[in-house]
Design an enzyme around this catalytic site. Structure first.
Site, PDB file in Angstrom:
ATOM      1  N   LYS A  13     -47.906 -30.656 -31.544  1.00 33.71           N
ATOM      2  CA  LYS A  13     -48.259 -30.367 -32.943  1.00 33.71           C
ATOM      3  C   LYS A  13     -48.778 -28.941 -33.098  1.00 33.71           C
ATOM      4  O   LYS A  13     -48.375 -28.215 -33.995  1.00 33.71           O
ATOM      5  CB  LYS A  13     -49.356 -31.328 -33.449  1.00 33.71           C
ATOM      6  N   ARG A  89     -57.490 -38.319 -38.665  1.00 27.59           N
ATOM      7  CA  ARG A  89     -57.224 -39.107 -37.465  1.00 27.59           C
ATOM      8  C   ARG A  89     -57.647 -40.548 -37.634  1.00 27.59           C
ATOM      9  O   ARG A  89     -57.515 -41.338 -36.703  1.00 27.59           O
ATOM     10  CB  ARG A  89     -57.999 -38.518 -36.299  1.00 27.59           C
ATOM     11  N   ARG A 128     -50.807 -27.629 -19.503  1.00 26.96           N
ATOM     12  CA  ARG A 128     -51.233 -26.778 -20.629  1.00 26.96           C
ATOM     13  C   ARG A 128     -52.318 -25.794 -20.193  1.00 26.96           C
ATOM     14  O   ARG A 128     -53.232 -26.137 -19.463  1.00 26.96           O
ATOM     15  CB  ARG A 128     -51.780 -27.628 -21.775  1.00 26.96           C
ATOM     16  N   ARG A 161     -58.270 -26.883 -20.530  1.00 22.99           N
ATOM     17  CA  ARG A 161     -59.312 -27.563 -21.301  1.00 22.99           C
ATOM     18  C   ARG A 161     -59.896 -28.726 -20.497  1.00 22.99           C
ATOM     19  O   ARG A 161     -59.155 -29.445 -19.821  1.00 22.99           O
ATOM     20  CB  ARG A 161     -58.709 -28.118 -22.604  1.00 22.99           C
ATOM     21  N   ARG A 172     -58.149 -40.167 -24.674  1.00 24.77           N
ATOM     22  CA  ARG A 172     -57.640 -39.629 -25.950  1.00 24.77           C
ATOM     23  C   ARG A 172     -56.446 -40.449 -26.430  1.00 24.77           C
ATOM     24  O   ARG A 172     -56.284 -40.686 -27.629  1.00 24.77           O
ATOM     25  CB  ARG A 172     -57.247 -38.155 -25.777  1.00 24.77           C
TER      26      ARG A 172
HETATM   27  P1  AP5 Z   1     -49.687 -28.680 -27.890  1.00 22.09           P
HETATM   28  O1  AP5 Z   1     -48.884 -28.003 -28.943  1.00 22.09           O
HETATM   29  O2  AP5 Z   1     -50.940 -28.008 -27.441  1.00 22.09           O
HETATM   30  O3  AP5 Z   1     -49.956 -30.211 -28.283  1.00 22.09           O
HETATM   31  P2  AP5 Z   1     -50.856 -30.848 -29.420  1.00 22.09           P
HETATM   32  O4  AP5 Z   1     -50.075 -31.925 -30.048  1.00 22.09           O
HETATM   33  O5  AP5 Z   1     -51.421 -29.788 -30.341  1.00 22.09           O
HETATM   34  O6  AP5 Z   1     -51.974 -31.497 -28.512  1.00 22.09           O
HETATM   35  P3  AP5 Z   1     -53.543 -31.457 -28.504  1.00 22.09           P
HETATM   36  O7  AP5 Z   1     -53.920 -32.033 -27.177  1.00 22.09           O
HETATM   37  O8  AP5 Z   1     -54.135 -30.095 -28.818  1.00 22.09           O
HETATM   38  O9  AP5 Z   1     -53.904 -32.371 -29.641  1.00 22.09           O
HETATM   39  P4  AP5 Z   1     -55.027 -33.338 -29.714  1.00 22.09           P
HETATM   40  O10 AP5 Z   1     -54.710 -33.855 -31.023  1.00 22.09           O
HETATM   41  O11 AP5 Z   1     -55.251 -34.322 -28.675  1.00 22.09           O
HETATM   42  O12 AP5 Z   1     -56.315 -32.396 -29.469  1.00 22.09           O
HETATM   43  P5  AP5 Z   1     -57.256 -31.654 -30.501  1.00 22.09           P
HETATM   44  O13 AP5 Z   1     -57.543 -30.322 -29.965  1.00 22.09           O
HETATM   45  O14 AP5 Z   1     -56.723 -31.780 -31.882  1.00 22.09           O
HETATM   46  O15 AP5 Z   1     -48.712 -28.927 -26.627  1.00 22.09           O
HETATM   47  C1  AP5 Z   1     -49.192 -29.535 -25.429  1.00 22.09           C
HETATM   48  C2  AP5 Z   1     -48.608 -28.785 -24.205  1.00 22.09           C
HETATM   49  O16 AP5 Z   1     -47.199 -29.032 -24.145  1.00 22.09           O
HETATM   50  C3  AP5 Z   1     -48.762 -27.255 -24.265  1.00 22.09           C
HETATM   51  O17 AP5 Z   1     -48.969 -26.769 -22.966  1.00 22.09           O
HETATM   52  C4  AP5 Z   1     -47.424 -26.749 -24.828  1.00 22.09           C
HETATM   53  O18 AP5 Z   1     -47.104 -25.442 -24.360  1.00 22.09           O
HETATM   54  C5  AP5 Z   1     -46.456 -27.806 -24.273  1.00 22.09           C
HETATM   55  N1  AP5 Z   1     -45.361 -28.116 -25.183  1.00 22.09           N
HETATM   56  C6  AP5 Z   1     -45.416 -28.157 -26.549  1.00 22.09           C
HETATM   57  N2  AP5 Z   1     -44.217 -28.543 -27.063  1.00 22.09           N
HETATM   58  C7  AP5 Z   1     -43.402 -28.771 -25.969  1.00 22.09           C
HETATM   59  C8  AP5 Z   1     -42.044 -29.181 -25.852  1.00 22.09           C
HETATM   60  N3  AP5 Z   1     -41.295 -29.447 -26.938  1.00 22.09           N
HETATM   61  N4  AP5 Z   1     -41.517 -29.321 -24.618  1.00 22.09           N
HETATM   62  C9  AP5 Z   1     -42.275 -29.045 -23.501  1.00 22.09           C
HETATM   63  N5  AP5 Z   1     -43.571 -28.642 -23.560  1.00 22.09           N
HETATM   64  C10 AP5 Z   1     -44.136 -28.496 -24.786  1.00 22.09           C
HETATM   65  O19 AP5 Z   1     -58.560 -32.606 -30.436  1.00 22.09           O
HETATM   66  C11 AP5 Z   1     -59.453 -32.566 -29.338  1.00 22.09           C
HETATM   67  C12 AP5 Z   1     -60.617 -33.507 -29.566  1.00 22.09           C
HETATM   68  O20 AP5 Z   1     -61.374 -33.135 -30.747  1.00 22.09           O
HETATM   69  C13 AP5 Z   1     -60.257 -34.991 -29.798  1.00 22.09           C
HETATM   70  O21 AP5 Z   1     -60.054 -35.678 -28.586  1.00 22.09           O
HETATM   71  C14 AP5 Z   1     -61.526 -35.482 -30.552  1.00 22.09           C
HETATM   72  O22 AP5 Z   1     -62.598 -35.691 -29.653  1.00 22.09           O
HETATM   73  C15 AP5 Z   1     -61.868 -34.296 -31.428  1.00 22.09           C
HETATM   74  N6  AP5 Z   1     -61.239 -34.360 -32.772  1.00 22.09           N
HETATM   75  C16 AP5 Z   1     -60.295 -33.509 -33.245  1.00 22.09           C
HETATM   76  N7  AP5 Z   1     -59.942 -33.843 -34.486  1.00 22.09           N
HETATM   77  C17 AP5 Z   1     -60.680 -34.920 -34.821  1.00 22.09           C
HETATM   78  C18 AP5 Z   1     -60.737 -35.749 -35.983  1.00 22.09           C
HETATM   79  N8  AP5 Z   1     -59.979 -35.507 -37.069  1.00 22.09           N
HETATM   80  N9  AP5 Z   1     -61.579 -36.812 -35.973  1.00 22.09           N
HETATM   81  C19 AP5 Z   1     -62.347 -37.072 -34.908  1.00 22.09           C
HETATM   82  N10 AP5 Z   1     -62.340 -36.341 -33.768  1.00 22.09           N
HETATM   83  C20 AP5 Z   1     -61.509 -35.268 -33.727  1.00 22.09           C
END
Ligand code: AP5
Length: 216
Positions: A13, A89, A128, A161, A172
């Site tokens: 995403k 979420r 990542r 991370r 997660r």
């Molecule tokens: P990447 O693009 O980084 O993936 P992503 O979907 O953005 O994954 P995240 O892990 O950042 O999302 P998340 O939702 O778990 O974490 P967030 O930071 O929001 O891609 C992943 C990897 O794959 C990268 O290395 C990339 O290069 C590679 N890649 C991408 N596309 C590819 C492809 N097509 N093919 C091959 N490789 C590819 O949240 C973190 C924490 O914050 C949560 O756990 C929670 O504790 C808290 N939090 C955040 N938002 C909330 C909320 N709304 N409510 C409550 N808690 C929250």
């Protein structure tokens, strides 16, 4: 435009959201980045959110909703809309957003669901690397930086991370299936959900995203 990117951790995403922001100038709001910056600063939000983020649990709704409601009133969102990555979420967060948008007389244009099997997400996450300075995201195999361990954009140091470690990633995914997956049906019923096959290449997903958002 007002858009939400939805999907499990590591679906890609954030990678797609950044490319859409670069093409369109729509303000990108990444909830994970906001929380990580607050944790780094150790401000009030950061201290309260730290344990949740580090263990892979969701931060309580009231805290998240307060952050987003404040962000939505800023001029860039008022003028150009938003692209949310990582919000909402939970159903409570989605309902709070609906409520605020109807008070503002606005509505969502699209919610894109980046669909990917858990095994692929787990495989992606271990490679990542994130820039400490500007949060740019790389992958040691799929999207390597030009100079190992350094960001192409700002030369900042790349790191893994804490919540990308296997055990926390499992938590997660559990949190996603328990609380966030229900949003797929929530937005499907509203008729604004688009499905994206997130197992394909980064470029393939980008083309599908642009088509689905009518941005080609
Ligand atoms: P990447 O693009 O980084 O993936 P992503 O979907 O953005 O994954 P995240 O892990 O950042 O999302 P998340 O939702 O778990 O974490 P967030 O930071 O929001 O891609 C992943 C990897 O794959 C990268 O290395 C990339 O290069 C590679 N890649 C991408 N596309 C590819 C492809 N097509 N093919 C091959 N490789 C590819 O949240 C973190 C924490 O914050 C949560 O756990 C929670 O504790 C808290 N939090 C955040 N938002 C909330 C909320 N709304 N409510 C409550 N808690 C929250």
């Amino acid at each position: 435009m007002r858009i939400i990117f939805l999907g499990p951790p590591a679906a890609g995403k954030g990678t797609q959201a950044k490319m859409i922001q670069d093409r369109t100038g729509i303000p990108l709001i990444v909830m994970g980045d906001i929380l990580r910056a607050a944790i780094q600063k150790q401000d009030e939000i950061g201290k309260a959110a730290e344990t949740y983020v580090k263990t892979g649990a969701l931060v309580p709704d009231d805290m998240i909703i307060k952050i987003i409601m404040r962000r939505l009133t800023e001029p860039d969102c008022q003028q150009k809309g938003f692209l949310f990555d990582g919000f909402p979420r939970t159903i409570a967060q989605a309902e709070a957003l609906d409520h605020e948008m109807s008070a503002q007389g606005t509505k969502l244009d699209a919610v894109l669901y980046y669909k990917i099997p858990d095994e692929v997400a787990i495989a992606r996450i271990s490679g990542r690397r994130t820039c400490r300075k500007c949060d740019a995201v790389y992958h040691i195999v799929n999207k390597p930086s030009k100079v190992p361990n350094h960001c192409d954009l700002c030369q900042g140091e790349l790191y893994q991370r804490d919540d990308d470690k296997t055990e926390v990633m499992q938590n997660r995914l559990i949190a996603y299936h328990k609380k966030t997956a229900a949003l797929v049906e929530y937005y499907q019923q509203k008729g604004i959900l688009g499905y994206i096959d997130a197992s394909q290449s980064i470029e393939g997903i980008l083309q599908e995203t642009l088509r689905t958002l009518n941005l080609q």
